[in-house]
Design a protein around this motif. Structure first.
Motif, PDB file in Angstrom:
ATOM      1  N   ARG A 244      51.414  42.417  38.445  1.00  0.00           N
ATOM      2  CA  ARG A 244      50.124  41.747  38.593  1.00  0.00           C
ATOM      3  C   ARG A 244      50.273  40.336  38.045  1.00  0.00           C
ATOM      4  O   ARG A 244      50.522  40.150  36.860  1.00  0.00           O
ATOM      5  N   GLU A 373      44.259  44.509  32.458  1.00  0.00           N
ATOM      6  CA  GLU A 373      42.812  44.694  32.558  1.00  0.00           C
ATOM      7  C   GLU A 373      42.103  43.373  32.843  1.00  0.00           C
ATOM      8  O   GLU A 373      41.128  43.333  33.612  1.00  0.00           O
ATOM      9  N   GLN A 376      42.677  42.852  36.435  1.00  0.00           N
ATOM     10  CA  GLN A 376      41.889  43.759  37.275  1.00  0.00           C
ATOM     11  C   GLN A 376      40.421  43.345  37.304  1.00  0.00           C
ATOM     12  O   GLN A 376      39.761  43.439  38.356  1.00  0.00           O
ATOM     13  N   TRP A 379      40.278  40.511  39.660  1.00  0.00           N
ATOM     14  CA  TRP A 379      40.640  41.005  40.997  1.00  0.00           C
ATOM     15  C   TRP A 379      39.441  41.690  41.664  1.00  0.00           C
ATOM     16  O   TRP A 379      39.198  41.507  42.864  1.00  0.00           O
ATOM     17  N   ASP A 380      38.709  42.472  40.891  1.00  0.00           N
ATOM     18  CA  ASP A 380      37.573  43.228  41.427  1.00  0.00           C
ATOM     19  C   ASP A 380      36.272  42.423  41.451  1.00  0.00           C
ATOM     20  O   ASP A 380      35.256  42.918  41.943  1.00  0.00           O
TER      21      ASP A 380
END
Length: 401
Positions: A244, A373, A376, A379-380
């Motif tokens: 990532r 985290e 993420q 990303w979301d």
């Protein structure tokens, strides 16, 4: 009564959120007026102020440029730096000469007026061929800070940034050595003398250490510090499941303001090789990365199996457009939830070969998980949109509305 106030002070300090592993605290700029959160992470303003307050003998700071604004967080930082100088702490501030054009004159004047502060400009093109792009400080040889945050009020409030407060003495010592090398180089340049390379062969990082520093340019790194340009492909080659990546700009081109940008394959080859092995690559880049030809290279990656790319666009501030702000500027990587990378380089040529940059590698699952985290969450979020191969993206103009 005195006990009461001491208790309040203790509770205030102990209640400050911190995410740490031995020797390292993760520090994060949460852009204001976004839904992004990190309640367990301190911001750079409080961390920098604490460092200056703790300084007893020496503060060394290296930055590409400086930019302050009245009533904004950097003014508080400078006030704490001034207080350190006033109580006798010796301060050295090294800035790249190419950063003058984007620096705020009043901020430069404020820094130069601090007691016991020596301010020097260096033309790093006479050393590695690039610029001092690293953003770091060393305090008393005991603590240090490395991160994506520039000495800029926007970096403390309006930009997505990630850094590390470091108390790992081995790494702090290496950062001090790097600063001393560059400070001495500035003095040689000012005297019209040549700056000779510290070493003449590539030194690979010692990966037997759990956590370690790599830096660029290799020829001007002190003993024990591995080469950034070599280490990034080595780490990507270790990935088994996923990587990532969060970086402001990515392009297999040579960063240069005045010369053509030839193909720079080092990082590009490593990413493609990992994807070919079945490693899932999730890359977040900023909306400053969509101009041509950069976007064409991003699309050439996104078309490959196992590679997903999202473009991050932060909303304009409620107060109106702010030049060179509201952007994702972090440079991090999480490999398989086991290896974390936090650095100062954009992933283009010129950063990990010619310019002074720093990257910290932590082979620590707890830190990798927290870096993952942060990735993420973005990303979301509503701010990250998948790169569309058929879309024509407008050329970015970060300095204009």
């Amino acid at each position: 009564m005195r006990f009461y106030w001491l208790l309040l002070a203790f509770l205030s300090i102990s209640s400050q959120a911190k995410f740490m592993i031995p020797g390292y605290e993760l520090v994060y700029t949460t852009p204001v007026e976004t839904t992004l959160t990190a309640p367990d992470l301190r911001g750079p303003t409080s961390v920098w102020c604490d460092l200056f307050d703790q300084a007893k003998q020496r503060i060394d700071i290296a930055q590409f440029y400086v930019s302050g604004k009245a009533d904004e967080p950097l003014e508080r930082v400078i006030a704490h730096l001034k207080a350190a100088g006033e109580r006798g702490v010796k301060i050295r501030f090294l800035m790249d000469q190419h950063g003058l054009s984007i620096s705020t004159p009043k901020t430069l004047e404020a820094l130069k007026a601090i007691p016991n502060l020596t301010f020097n400009l260096i033309d790093y093109s006479h050393v590695g061929g690039g610029i001092i792009h690293a953003k770091y400080m060393v305090i008393d040889g005991q603590k240090a800070y490395v991160g994506s945050q520039n000495f800029d009020w926007r970096s403390l409030k309006h930009i997505h940034e990630t850094g590390l407060l470091i108390s790992d003495l081995a790494v702090v010592k290496q950062l001090q050595a790097i600063f001393d090398i560059d400070w001495h180089a500035q003095q040689l340049i000012a005297q019209g003398k040549p700056v000779l390379a510290v070493r003449h062969h590539v030194v690979l990082a010692d990966e037997s250490h759990s956590n370690y520093l790599v830096a660029s340019p290799n020829n001007f790194d002190p003993p024990g510090v591995g080469d950034s340009q070599s280490e990034l492909p080595r780490l990507l080659a270790k990935a088994k499941h996923y990587a990532r990546i969060m970086v402001m700009t990515y392009a297999p081109l040579e960063f240069s303001r005045h010369h053509p940008r030839p193909y720079y394959h080092v990082i590009d080859d490593a990413i493609r090789a990992a994807a070919q092995r079945g490693v899932k690559i999730e890359m977040l880049v900023s909306n400053w990365n969509v101009g041509e030809p950069d976007i064409d290279y991003l699309k050439s990656l996104a078309v490959l199996p196992n590679i997903q790319i999202k473009i991050v666009t932060l909303p304009e501030a409620k107060s109106g457009f702010i030049p060179y702000a509201r952007v994702m500027h972090s440079k991090t990587m999480d490999i398989d939830g086991n290896i974390a990378w936090v650095g100062t380089s954009n992933w283009e040529g010129g950063y990990m070969d010619n310019s002074r940059n720093l990257e910290v590698v932590m082979q620590n699952a707890k830190m990798a998980k927290r870096i993952g985290e942060l990735h993420q969450q973005l990303w979301d979020s509503q701010y990250a949109k998948p790169l569309v191969l058929s879309e024509h993206y407008p050329h970015p103009h970060p300095g204009k509305p």
